[in-house]
Design an enzyme around this catalytic site. Structure first.
Site, short mmCIF file in Angstrom:
data_model
loop_
_atom_site.label_atom_id
_atom_site.label_comp_id
_atom_site.label_asym_id
_atom_site.label_seq_id
_atom_site.Cartn_x
_atom_site.Cartn_y
_atom_site.Cartn_z
N HIS A 133 0.91 -1.09 0.44
CA HIS A 133 0.12 -0.04 0.02
C HIS A 133 0.70 1.27 -0.02
O HIS A 133 1.96 1.53 0.16
CB HIS A 133 -0.64 0.20 1.56
CG HIS A 133 0.00 -0.45 2.68
ND1 HIS A 133 0.41 -1.20 3.39
CD2 HIS A 133 0.12 1.35 3.55
CE1 HIS A 133 1.25 -0.26 4.71
NE2 HIS A 133 -0.03 1.18 4.36
N ASP A 135 0.69 4.68 1.70
CA ASP A 135 -0.07 5.88 2.88
C ASP A 135 -1.03 7.07 2.18
O ASP A 135 -0.38 7.81 1.68
CB ASP A 135 1.00 6.50 3.68
CG ASP A 135 2.23 5.41 5.23
OD1 ASP A 135 1.00 4.00 4.71
OD2 ASP A 135 3.00 5.23 5.36
N HIS A 283 4.70 -0.15 0.29
CA HIS A 283 5.91 -0.92 1.30
C HIS A 283 4.80 -2.11 2.20
O HIS A 283 3.19 -1.75 1.56
CB HIS A 283 6.43 -0.10 2.39
CG HIS A 283 5.25 0.89 3.16
ND1 HIS A 283 4.48 2.10 3.00
CD2 HIS A 283 4.71 1.05 4.61
CE1 HIS A 283 3.65 2.28 3.50
NE2 HIS A 283 3.67 1.60 4.74
N ARG A 298 5.64 7.07 14.09
CA ARG A 298 6.33 6.62 13.41
C ARG A 298 6.00 8.32 12.65
O ARG A 298 4.76 8.68 13.91
CB ARG A 298 4.90 6.14 11.75
CG ARG A 298 5.59 6.49 10.29
CD ARG A 298 3.97 6.02 9.76
NE ARG A 298 3.20 6.75 9.86
CZ ARG A 298 2.03 6.87 9.12
NH1 ARG A 298 1.93 6.23 7.65
NH2 ARG A 298 0.68 7.82 9.15
#
Length: 307
Positions: A133, A135, A283, A298
């Site tokens: 996918h 983000d 990723h 993150r």
């Protein structure tokens, strides 16, 4: 007389999109080779992914270092640092700030430090990261990038993989490139994030997160390189196509991320950091470490509308 032997042709349910050696360009054609004075570059593959050395990210980032960091990410699409001991939340925010302002994922728990999301789970936890996918592609201005730090990781397993979607576009057939030129696709969070929500929760988030459309092929906002921009969990359909053609074409395009030649794989250690270009790559967080925990922090970098 013996029948002459001819080269066999592959027998497949559908024709090959690509056969033979793949073109794997690190940068857009015509881009000059960068020079680095502060960073040590150790490539993990010839065209995507490099470990960067010679830098302590717990110290202030100079303008010269920031410029080299931006150039390295543009060149390699995803870059890694090891052994960044003493790296704090403030350092995390400063590092992400090399590329822009923090962007908060609307589905992550809020944190005390603006933009820093703590992702803690074991391999039995349900999460949309263990699928290829990009983000926040369900947002009108998807995240430009992400900065991810390993806090606690298993000794084996829990790796992350990235796929170069510029290379994926480059290696489509010329017929396929012509077929998808100018098409747009719908991106929506409901089939993925909404799968574990109640109808009331979906209605709440839907107030601010309507489905959005992005080009199937985008031009990277900095390099201008053409990049395939569809992904499995968030891209729901291509606009204007009949259902059967829609499914066939979208299935073909999203599966390009699974081709190993386009990928790089990274094994995490505590205090490792990965930074990736969210427009250039997809990723996949590998979910193979149960029952051990995996704790990451993150920051996503706010994006711009794509064209």
């Amino acid at each position: 007389m013996a029948t002459p032997v001819t080269d066999p042709k592959p027998v497949l349910d559908k024709p090959l999109l690509h056969y033979g050696r793949r073109a794997l360009e690190r940068m857009a054609p015509g881009t000059p080779q960068p020079e680095y004075k502060l960073l040590e570059i150790s490539p993990l593959t010839p065209h995507i992914g490099a470990e960067l050395g010679g830098v302590d990210l717990s110290r202030p980032i100079s303008d010269e270092l920031a410029a080299e960091l931006r150039q390295a990410l543009l060149e390699w699409k995803v870059v890694y640092f090891r052994d960044q001991h003493g790296f704090t939340h403030d350092n995390h925010v400063a590092l992400a700030g090399v590329w822009g302002e923090p962007e908060v994922n609307p589905f992550f728990p809020k944190s005390e430090t603006v933009g820093v999301s703590r992702l803690a789970k074991d391999a039995m936890a349900v999460g949309q990261e263990n699928i290829w996918h990009s983000d926040h592609s369900f947002m009108a201005a998807p995240a430009l990038g992400s900065v991810l730090r390993a806090v606690e990781v298993p000794p084996a397993g829990g790796d992350t993989m990235w796929a170069d979607m510029g290379a994926a576009y480059d290696n489509l057939s010329e017929d396929m490139k012509a077929r998808i030129e100018g098409l747009t696709a719908v991106h929506d969070w409901v089939p993925s994030w909404g799968a574990t929500m109640t109808e009331e929760q979906i209605a709440h988030f839907r107030q601010t997160l309507e489905p959005v459309e992005h080009p199937v092929v985008v031009r990277h906002p900095v390099s201008g390189r053409k990049t395939l921009y569809v992904n499995e969990p968030f891209t729901t359909r291509i606009v204007g196509l009949p259902e059967e053609e829609n499914r066939e074409l979208l299935d073909t395009l999203v599966l390009q991320a699974r081709i190993p030649e386009y990928q790089v794989r990274f094994h995490w250690q505590p205090d490792s950091i990965a930074i990736w270009d969210n427009i250039a790559v997809q990723h996949y967080a590998i979910n193979d470490y149960f029952p051990l925990p995996r704790v990451m922090e993150r920051i996503a970098v706010a994006g711009v509308p794509l064209s």
